[in-house]
Design an enzyme around this catalytic site. Sequence first.
Site, PDB file in Angstrom:
ATOM      1  N   CYS A   2       0.785  -1.228   0.000  1.00 38.24           N
ATOM      2  CA  CYS A   2       0.000   0.000   0.000  1.00 38.24           C
ATOM      3  C   CYS A   2       0.816   1.276   0.000  1.00 38.24           C
ATOM      4  CB  CYS A   2      -0.981   0.000   1.143  1.00 38.24           C
ATOM      5  SG  CYS A   2      -2.642  -0.156   0.441  1.00 38.24           S
TER       6      CYS A   2
HETATM    7  N1  GLN Z   1      -3.219  -6.204  -3.814  1.00 40.74           N
HETATM    8  C1  GLN Z   1      -1.937  -6.208  -3.184  1.00 40.74           C
HETATM    9  C2  GLN Z   1      -1.888  -7.092  -1.945  1.00 40.74           C
HETATM   10  O1  GLN Z   1      -2.832  -7.668  -1.541  1.00 40.74           O
HETATM   11  C3  GLN Z   1      -1.498  -4.807  -2.830  1.00 40.74           C
HETATM   12  C4  GLN Z   1      -2.390  -4.230  -1.765  1.00 40.74           C
HETATM   13  C5  GLN Z   1      -2.233  -2.751  -1.577  1.00 40.74           C
HETATM   14  O2  GLN Z   1      -1.671  -2.019  -2.361  1.00 40.74           O
HETATM   15  N2  GLN Z   1      -2.783  -2.319  -0.525  1.00 40.74           N
HETATM   16  O3  GLN Z   1      -0.859  -7.179  -1.374  1.00 40.74           O
END
Ligand code: GLN
Length: 230
Positions: A2
């Site tokens: 994230c």
């Molecule tokens: N979809 C990715 C994960 O589950 C990245 C998640 C995100 O960017 N919060 O790790």
Amino acid sequence: MCRHLGWLGNPVSLSALMLEPAHGLVVQSYAPRRQKHGLVNADGWGAGFFDGDTPRRWRSAAPLWGDASFASVAPAIRSTCVVAAVRSASVGMPVEPSASAPFTDGRWLLSHNGLVDRSVLPASSTAESVVDSAVLAALIFHRGLDALGDTVAEVGAADPGARLNILAANGSRVLATTWGDTLSVLRTDDGVVVASEPYDDDPRWEDVPDRHLVDVTDSCVKMIPLKGSA
Ligand code: GLN
């Protein structure tokens, strides 16, 4: 992931990039300032750096704020090129060290901030995890990083709900895309930081518009609109 961060420049410690800034990745793991999706980034972290041409990684499925061992050694790990991230796992995705960015093909380190429907991606036998980000990383590695902008635009067209902020580095180049999430760039005399959000209040941080490719090489930063940008 994230929140992610890349560095290209003079040798700098992982601590100076991730732990010491007032709003560095460790603070972003519990109090991000610009995150639009998710509240905290407690599902793991990764620190990748180049040791000469060799990418090396330290990844975990635990919160960065609780890792005293990393905090102890991070001031001693210095590199000219870094990709680091803290993770908020998307719903249904595994929480395991291999699902934490950065991913690698042995030459590049790559982080994904966002979400993509895995059914629009080709099945991969080389993805490091079943997490969407690892399957996307495998496709980007397969297509080659010179095609990063086209690959992101194509995946974005196939999954209109996708968020595809990618950050990748190979030791001499940092590439990043904006496709649905925030990204900022800081140019200093020592090098260039590319990060999901500013890690301090330095007025030199520049926001990258959505649907752009950032291409950083030795002291040169280009921002190029992607196909599908307004
Ligand atoms: N979809 C990715 C994960 O589950 C990245 C998640 C995100 O960017 N919060 O790790």
